[in-house]
Write a protein that holds these residues in place. Structure first.
Motif, mmCIF file in Angstrom:
data_model
loop_
_atom_site.group_PDB
_atom_site.id
_atom_site.type_symbol
_atom_site.label_atom_id
_atom_site.label_comp_id
_atom_site.label_asym_id
_atom_site.label_seq_id
_atom_site.Cartn_x
_atom_site.Cartn_y
_atom_site.Cartn_z
ATOM 1 N N LEU A 294 0.837 -1.187 0.000
ATOM 2 C CA LEU A 294 0.000 0.000 0.000
ATOM 3 C C LEU A 294 0.877 1.243 0.000
ATOM 4 N N ARG A 295 0.468 2.226 -0.814
ATOM 5 C CA ARG A 295 1.234 3.476 -0.889
ATOM 6 C C ARG A 295 0.269 4.645 -0.962
ATOM 7 N N TRP A 296 0.495 5.639 -0.123
ATOM 8 C CA TRP A 296 -0.307 6.851 -0.132
ATOM 9 C C TRP A 296 0.253 7.855 -1.133
ATOM 10 N N SER A 297 -0.628 8.609 -1.749
ATOM 11 C CA SER A 297 -0.165 9.784 -2.480
ATOM 12 C C SER A 297 0.290 10.814 -1.452
ATOM 13 N N GLU A 298 1.113 11.725 -1.891
ATOM 14 C CA GLU A 298 1.668 12.710 -0.965
ATOM 15 C C GLU A 298 0.587 13.565 -0.320
ATOM 16 N N ASP A 299 -0.492 13.861 -1.053
ATOM 17 C CA ASP A 299 -1.552 14.699 -0.509
ATOM 18 C C ASP A 299 -2.588 13.913 0.282
ATOM 19 N N LEU A 379 4.578 8.273 -10.312
ATOM 20 C CA LEU A 379 5.589 9.324 -10.417
ATOM 21 C C LEU A 379 5.290 10.450 -9.440
ATOM 22 N N GLY A 380 6.352 11.126 -9.007
ATOM 23 C CA GLY A 380 6.206 12.265 -8.121
ATOM 24 C C GLY A 380 5.497 11.879 -6.831
ATOM 25 N N GLY A 381 4.593 12.743 -6.384
ATOM 26 C CA GLY A 381 3.839 12.479 -5.161
ATOM 27 C C GLY A 381 2.620 11.616 -5.374
ATOM 28 N N GLY A 382 2.459 11.066 -6.577
ATOM 29 C CA GLY A 382 1.322 10.203 -6.852
ATOM 30 C C GLY A 382 0.027 10.955 -7.046
ATOM 31 N N GLU A 383 0.122 12.200 -7.478
ATOM 32 C CA GLU A 383 -1.074 13.023 -7.600
ATOM 33 C C GLU A 383 -1.567 13.164 -9.035
ATOM 34 N N ARG A 384 -0.703 12.911 -10.034
ATOM 35 C CA ARG A 384 -1.156 13.133 -11.401
ATOM 36 C C ARG A 384 -0.730 12.030 -12.369
ATOM 37 N N ASP A 411 -2.561 8.627 -16.759
ATOM 38 C CA ASP A 411 -3.258 9.608 -15.922
ATOM 39 C C ASP A 411 -3.783 8.865 -14.692
ATOM 40 N N LEU A 412 -3.247 9.195 -13.513
ATOM 41 C CA LEU A 412 -3.621 8.480 -12.295
ATOM 42 C C LEU A 412 -5.069 8.733 -11.896
ATOM 43 N N ARG A 413 -5.674 9.803 -12.397
ATOM 44 C CA ARG A 413 -7.057 10.118 -12.029
ATOM 45 C C ARG A 413 -8.053 9.366 -12.897
ATOM 46 N N SER A 414 -7.717 9.204 -14.182
ATOM 47 C CA SER A 414 -8.674 8.575 -15.092
ATOM 48 C C SER A 414 -8.208 7.226 -15.619
ATOM 49 N N GLY A 415 -6.921 6.949 -15.546
ATOM 50 C CA GLY A 415 -6.373 5.727 -16.115
ATOM 51 C C GLY A 415 -6.069 5.834 -17.595
ATOM 52 N N ASP A 448 7.811 15.902 -21.544
ATOM 53 C CA ASP A 448 7.054 16.679 -20.562
ATOM 54 C C ASP A 448 5.735 15.962 -20.320
ATOM 55 N N LEU A 449 5.556 15.414 -19.142
ATOM 56 C CA LEU A 449 4.348 14.654 -18.840
ATOM 57 C C LEU A 449 3.111 15.536 -18.800
ATOM 58 N N ASN A 450 3.287 16.797 -18.499
ATOM 59 C CA ASN A 450 2.131 17.692 -18.400
ATOM 60 C C ASN A 450 1.622 18.134 -19.772
ATOM 61 N N THR A 451 2.529 18.324 -20.721
ATOM 62 C CA THR A 451 2.112 18.815 -22.043
ATOM 63 C C THR A 451 2.102 17.733 -23.114
#
Length: 911
Positions: A294-299, A379-384, A411-415, A448-451
């Motif tokens: 189990l792993r929590w996102s940073e937020d 990736l990162g804090g597990g938020e995106r 996309d961690l929110r939608s898959g 760039d993962l965001n763009t």
């Protein structure tokens, strides 16, 4: 007053060596076998957070091991017999450690069929007050250092026991709270809450409990007749998650629910539950499994876990026929991974699962992995964003070539999945989860993962960022490496051969941070803060530095990214292990040389005026010792520069010629300053050989494609001839030795050169033709691709270039073997098939050569049993003593030993 155990400083040693390296030891005796036991090896040191204390282990050849604890600035010291695994409390007031039974105590317990168990040692640093708690298997301080949790061993009386007793001690007043049947425990990040999983044999009272030791309050968060496992605290807050098994599952394997709580330090924490079945987002044939932790996102908004397809329970027991009991294994040529590899990887394959995200609010589950993106990395804090890996399209190619994978943005929110790049071998995601670096045909790209855009970077770097000096014939050369990323993945720090370059993530440019190329000094990032995910170029950045041709080493510091690095310490010895105290500007590093035992030094940020903290092996001054010298020689194989290390014999006398033992592998000269502890248990030890009156020479080797044996032959002979020009080595008394790949080179040289009077080869390849079709059993991988692209560098397959395999196989030239050859194998060798030794034995026997094969029963690629290590040590020395020194040969060399004699002489077989 300086403590008496501190020996003379490194500076004094350096002056003495400069005047005349052998002068101080000329009249002293060399180290003898009876002296080995006292020799010390230092373990990796641990610093307290405030930098006031340091602890390190000391192991000895006689197994009288200990842990040492000492003040960094003062003289206080404690010696803790048979201690290890030191942990300082966060407030730097205590140190806890493991106490192991002595060798004699362990043997006595095993003889009585009693368990061998550790104890816990506890030291109050103020006054060095020591105490002991027996029967403690593991332990952990609360983050604030106020409490210590001690997990005992399972009871011998209750074989079905799952959980164990847990003691929580208040370190201020010494009071303790005891809990029974605890399977797991974990402190929250800030240390004031202790989570417990109760695991009783009959499951009565099982559950999740939360204990607050400062108030004494114990809360039951959940309780059922189920199994609980996988405690996971969120690093940034008092949020907890755990797996709970479903005892009534209809699956053949156990399925799990997930329980989570947020705000556990509040009066009204919020609870969440993901049931075993019934979530429409999870396919009906899949369920939660505990293999992915189990792993929590940073937020704290998301929990990550794994789901896996589970087989339903059979309605009735299947009928078993005689054929079902067959031991047959089906090996099909279409297998992507051969059956031995599948065996080695069986646990991992069984535990493979698809990464899944549970968004707690709103309550939503997204299965992120699938057949197209089998492995997903958060990736990162597990938020995106996540990174999906799909090696399937390259599986056929990967059977024989270095493996590649397709990369996807998840996309961690939608898959939702988006392709990034196909067929990637080397990639490095940024810690912030914004950028991804990868190579394509040795060019560097950042995505760039965001763009969703990519840009080529480092085009302006005038040097090569891939390893151009590596002579392995890989389809794509490896990058020199990555030091890390800066904040928010704004830039990446890459290595060339000597320097560190900051490369902007947007492709706007690069600049060099270090100045190593000017004098061939390699700079590599020194990570002194293990918790820092990004490199802060505004603060001081440290580098380890190493002279490629001088072999000097040390450390450099860059005050900020706008200024070039400055070398702080750079010495003709080996410096390493740089670390910093968490909460203080206290730095510690290790310094050693072949003739100066390793010691620890403490200093401030600029490493000036270091304070020597240890004085290992002070008695070495009582013995004659050798020293080292670099030897340069021409490379007959390639344009690469070559060097070797020459070790002088202990008590060397000028004007006298000595025998010499040559040891090699590939490139070994960088280890010139490595200190070697004399021991019966380490093979090919230059400290032992030099004490026995030998020069030892370790030359570097480079390889031409498809000719590894002849490459080694040309390099070693050229190097040895260069040493012979000094006139200090008797050309008629030179021996060879090596292990594994070095063993192969030894056998090849023994069959192709007339320079050597004796050879000892450990676990060597002897026949490239027969070995080409074998398995690397330790990993389960076939040798075919290893031969072409890795160490053997054969490039082509056996049937494409059979003459190269034949001419580089030593056994094919055994008729020319005139060098007495001792060979050793373990009969469970999983790296080099030990039948390579049998081939050599039978060939040598048929040709009536001077050859002995040592077979160590039950051993793998290197001896691990003490008795076998000691035996091999002595047989090496006896072999060289006879053939290089003319000493009488023992019977096992000249006549052999019958099976009955061997069995009668074995301990435990005597009547």
């Amino acid at each position: 007053m300086v403590p008496a155990f501190f020996r003379r400083s490194a500076l004094a040693l350096g002056i003495a060596a400069t005047l005349f390296p052998g002068a101080a030891s000329a009249q002293k005796p060399p180290v003898a076998l009876k002296d080995y036991g006292q020799w010390e090896s230092l373990g990796f040191p641990v610093l307290s957070a405030d930098g006031g204390w340091i602890s390190y282990s000391v192991s000895r050849d006689n197994e009288e091991n200990e842990l040492r604890l000492r003040s960094v600035a003062g003289r206080e010291e404690a010696v803790l017999p048979f201690g290890g695994g030191p942990v300082f409390s966060g407030n730097s007031a205590w140190m806890a450690y493991r106490i192991q039974p002595s060798t004699e105590e362990s043997a006595a317990l095993r003889k009585e069929d009693e368990p061998v168990r550790n104890a816990l040692g506890l030291v109050k640093l103020d006054g060095l007050q020591e105490s002991r708690v027996d029967g403690v298997q593991d332990f952990a301080f609360s983050d604030d250092g106020a409490f210590l949790a001690m997990h005992r061993y399972a009871s011998q009386d209750d074989e079905g026991s799952v959980g164990r007793d847990l003691l929580v001690r208040n370190l201020l007043d010494g009071t303790e709270m005891s809990f029974g049947n605890v399977g797991e425990f974990a402190w929250s990040e800030d240390g004031h809450l202790l989570a417990l999983l109760v695991s009783a044999a009959d499951k009565a009272g099982n559950g999740v409990q939360l204990y607050e030791p400062s108030s004494g309050v114990l809360r039951v968060l959940d309780s059922e007749a189920s199994d609980y496992e996988g405690l996971a605290w969120r690093a940034e807050g008092p949020d907890l998650a755990v797996f709970r098994s479903d005892p009534d599952s209809t699956c053949a394997d156990t399925a799990f629910a997930i329980l989570a709580w947020k705000g556990l330090d509040d009066d009204g924490p919020e609870g969440f539950s993901l049931p075993v079945f019934g979530r429409e987002e999870i396919p009906p044939d899949m369920a939660v499994v505990p293999y992915a932790p189990l792993r929590w996102s940073e937020d704290g908004r998301t929990l990550f876990f794994g789901v896996q397809g589970l087989e339903p329970k059979p309605e009735e027991e299947p009928e078993v026929t005689a054929r079902d009991s067959s031991t047959v294994e089906v090996w099909n040529a279409v297998d992507v991974d051969v059956i031995p590899r599948q065996k080695v990887m069986d646990d991992r394959i069984r535990e493979e699962s698809y990464l899944t995200a549970w968004h707690l609010a709103p309550d939503r589950v997204v299965v992120l992995g699938d057949e197209e993106a089998e492995d997903v990395q958060v990736l990162g804090g597990g938020e995106r964003w996540g990174l999906g890996l799909d090696p399937t399209p390259w599986e056929a190619d990967g059977r024989f070539f270095p493996r590649r994978t397709d990369l996807y943005r998840i996309d961690l929110r939608s898959g939702e999945k988006s392709p990034i790049q196909s067929g990637v071998r080397y990639f490095y995601p940024g810690p912030a989860g914004n950028k991804l670096l990868y190579t394509e045909e040795e060019a560097f790209w950042i995505y760039d993962l965001n763009t969703g855009e990519r840009v080529r970077v480092a085009e302006d770097v005038p040097t090569s960022l891939v390893n151009e000096v590596d002579d392995h014939p890989m389809p794509e050369r490896r990058p020199w490496g990555l030091a890390g990323w800066t904040g928010e993945d704004g830039s990446v720090l890459l290595y060339d051969r000597h320097d560190v370059w900051e490369v902007a993530s947007d492709g706007s440019g690069s600049h060099r941070l270090t100045r190593g190329a000017e004098d061939d000094v390699r700079h590599r990032y020194a990570r002194i803060d293990e918790e820092a995910e990004a490199i802060d170029l505004d603060g001081p950045v440290y580098f380890s530095v190493f002279g490629e041709w001088t072999k000097k080493s040390g450390f450099a510091r860059m005050a900020s990214g706008a200024e070039p690095s400055e070398r702080l310490v750079f010495e003709d010895r080996s410096l390493g292990w740089l670390q910093k105290a968490d909460d203080a500007e206290v730095y510690v590093y290790r310094s050693e040389a072949f003739d100066d035992s390793p010691d620890l030094f403490a200093a401030g940020p600029r490493l000036r005026n270091p304070r020597q903290l240890t004085a290992s092996n002070p008695f070495q001054d009582e013995y004659a010792w050798g020293w080292t010298e670099l030897v340069d020689y021409d490379n007959p194989v390639s344009d690469a520069r070559l060097q070797g290390v020459l070790y002088y014999p202990a008590g060397y006398e000028a004007g006298k010629q000595y025998p010499m033992i040559v040891y090699y592998y590939e490139r070994v000269s960088d280890g010139i300053h490595r200190y070697r502890v004399p021991s019966e248990r380490s093979a090919y030890n230059p400290a032992v050989f030099t004490a026995e009156g030998y020069f030892v020479f370790m030359p570097d080797i480079t390889f031409a494609p498809s000719d590894p044996g002849f490459s080694a032959l040309a390099c070693v002979e050229t190097a040895v001839k260069k040493v012979l020009e000094k006139g200090v080595v008797d050309p008629d008394r030179i021996g060879l030795t090596g292990h594994s790949w070095g063993g192969y080179e030894t056998v090849f040289l023994a069959t192709h050169s007339t320079m050597f009077g004796a050879a000892v080869a450990g676990a060597p390849l002897t026949n490239l033709v027969s070995m080409y079709g074998m398995m690397f059993w330790n990993t389960g991988l076939p040798e075919t691709s290893h031969y072409q692209w890795s160490q053997e560098r054969m490039v082509a397959t056996l049937w494409e270039y059979p003459e190269a395999y034949l001419r580089n196989s030593p056994v094919m030239d055994f008729p020319k073997l005139d060098t007495p050859l001792l060979m050793a194998f373990g009969d469970q060798d999983g790296s080099v098939d030990w039948h390579q030794g049998i081939e050599a034995y039978n060939f040598a026997r048929r040709l009536d050569k001077e050859f002995v094969l040592l077979v160590y029963r039950g051993e793998n690629h290197s001896n691990r049993q003490k008795a076998n290590q000691v035996d091999y040590h002595h047989r090496q020395l006896e072999w060289f003593a006879h053939y290089l020194k003319g000493e009488p040969a023992p019977k096992w060399i000249t006549e052999g030993v019958s099976w009955r004699e061997q069995e009668a002489g074995r301990a435990g077989s005597r009547r």
